[in-house]
Motif scaffolding. Structure first.
Motif, PDB file in Angstrom:
ATOM      1  N   ASP A  97       8.810  -1.582   5.932  1.00 28.46           N
ATOM      2  CA  ASP A  97       8.445  -2.648   4.995  1.00 28.46           C
ATOM      3  C   ASP A  97       9.615  -3.405   4.347  1.00 28.46           C
ATOM      4  N   ASP A 149       0.846  -1.202   0.000  1.00 21.85           N
ATOM      5  CA  ASP A 149       0.000   0.000   0.000  1.00 21.85           C
ATOM      6  C   ASP A 149       0.888   1.261   0.000  1.00 21.85           C
ATOM      7  N   THR A 176       2.942  -6.088   2.855  1.00 25.48           N
ATOM      8  CA  THR A 176       3.450  -4.947   3.630  1.00 25.48           C
ATOM      9  C   THR A 176       2.348  -3.909   3.856  1.00 25.48           C
ATOM     10  N   GLY A 177       1.096  -4.353   3.749  1.00 25.71           N
ATOM     11  CA  GLY A 177      -0.046  -3.496   4.052  1.00 25.71           C
ATOM     12  C   GLY A 177      -1.039  -4.308   4.870  1.00 25.71           C
ATOM     13  N   ASN A 201      -0.911  -1.970  10.202  1.00 26.72           N
ATOM     14  CA  ASN A 201      -1.406  -2.955   9.226  1.00 26.72           C
ATOM     15  C   ASN A 201      -2.377  -3.949   9.871  1.00 26.72           C
ATOM     16  N   ASP A 203       7.635   3.624   2.929  1.00 26.06           N
ATOM     17  CA  ASP A 203       8.476   2.444   3.181  1.00 26.06           C
ATOM     18  C   ASP A 203       8.116   1.292   2.251  1.00 26.06           C
ATOM     19  N   ASP A 204       6.849   1.217   1.823  1.00 29.87           N
ATOM     20  CA  ASP A 204       6.506   0.241   0.782  1.00 29.87           C
ATOM     21  C   ASP A 204       7.294   0.537  -0.491  1.00 29.87           C
ATOM     22  N   ASN A 216      -2.521   2.682   3.651  1.00 33.59           N
ATOM     23  CA  ASN A 216      -1.937   4.002   3.922  1.00 33.59           C
ATOM     24  C   ASN A 216      -2.743   5.107   3.248  1.00 33.59           C
TER      25      ASN A 216
HETATM   26 CA    CA Z   1       2.961  -0.535   4.137  1.00 39.05          CA
END
Ligand code: CA
Ligand code: BDR
Length: 312
Positions: free
Chosen positions: A240, A9, A124-125, A166, A13-14, A38
């Protein structure tokens, strides 16, 4: 090499996780899926496509997924990532069109059509897409090699007194993912709060990383300011990419095999990842929890990858 699908998302950092996956030769990024988190789904999907284009990775397909959590309304994190979800940088117009297939269909199809044990999922979300995929086709649990996700925390929190963003965003989805019969590694705030992008690290990346280094520098400027203003940090924790770095070099994280459950109806604790830390490790658990980060190794891996990314 590790074949991965990054479910994200972006998110500052993603975006670094995407750059790391693209730049590191041991990672084969086969697809990117997006989820509302996010920022809204349309924004994070645009961001994912734009970052991939920026990184010269137009060969990688992007599939958009669920626009909200399974049960609860979506509360975005504009206070950390800005109105666009990636404030602070000029985003190039993506050239590769968004795929038509829904991310959840893509996840199920890809895992079921691949040899067992050859696809690793890296969420990572919020875990909405992954939980939906499990409900659509439970057999993906036995075919996926492993799930390495950013979320949760044993002793640290950032979205309520005891929950991480998350997991807090879609706790029902997280519980589905932790309790499915597959290998899950939880890379939570206990380690990611140590993945701090200091000014020294940023300067080095900007000096050596060309256009991609510059791009990451502007992302970090915004991210640092947001963390200074909202979370009482001096430098931003780059959560992430800790997941991807662990797949590149398992020594990056110290993990223990422990049972993990998500609190779904606590009065004060909804979204908390409850990790049983009592006694020795639990060989029966399908979940591992990351407890320490080798910061030097982590940043070395990120820097190396940024240098290799061929910016558009
Ligand atoms: Ca994320
Ligand atoms: C997580 O929340 C998001 O804001 C970040 O991208 C990361 O995935 C950290 O709690």
């Amino acid at each position: 090499t590790e074949r991965i699908i990054l479910d994200c998302d972006p998110g500052h950092d993603d975006a670094v996780a995407i750059l790391l996956a693209v730049g590191n030769p041991d990672i084969d990024l086969i697809g990117v899926t997006t989820v509302g988190g996010n920022q809204s789904l349309d924004k994070v999907t645009y961001n994912a496509r734009s970052v991939l284009h920026k990184a010269g990775a137009d060969d990688i397909p992007v599939y958009s997924g669920c626009d909200r959590p399974l049960v609860r309304p979506l509360k975005t994190a504009a206070y950390v990532h800005g109105e666009t979800g990636l404030d602070g940088v000029e985003l190039p117009e993506p050239v590769r069109p968004l795929e038509n297939e829904h991310a959840v269909n893509y996840l199920v199809r890809t895992v079921m059509d691949s040899e067992p044990g050859t696809v690793t999922l890296v969420p990572t979300g919020p875990l909405t897409n992954i939980a939906m995929a499990l409900r659509m086709e439970p057999k993906i649990a036995e075919r996926v090699k492993q799930v390495v996700l950013m979320g949760g925390g044993v002793y640290e929190a950032n979205s309520s007194a005891c929950s991480e963003f998350n997991i807090y965003t879609d706790p029902e989805a997280a519980q589905i993912v932790f309790s499915a019969p597959w290998e899950v590694t939880m890379v939570g705030l206990d380690v990611t709060h140590h993945a701090l992008c200091t000014r020294d690290i940023q300067r080095k990346i900007e000096a050596e990383g060309g256009q991609t280094g510059y791009f990451m520098g502007r992302l970090m400027d915004f991210f640092r300011k947001a963390y200074q203003e909202n979370q009482d940090f001096d430098d931003p924790p780059v959560h992430d990419p800790c997941t991807v770095a662990y797949l590149i070099d398992p020594e990056v994280l110290y993990t223990e095999r422990r049972k993990i459950s998500v609190e779904l109806d606590g009065k004060l604790t909804t979204g908390m990842t409850v990790v049983n830390m009592q006694g020795p490790e639990d060989p029966e658990a399908n979940t591992k929890v990351a407890l320490r980060l080798d910061t030097g190794r982590f940043w070395q891996i990120v820097e190396d990858a940024i240098l290799r990314v061929d910016s558009a």
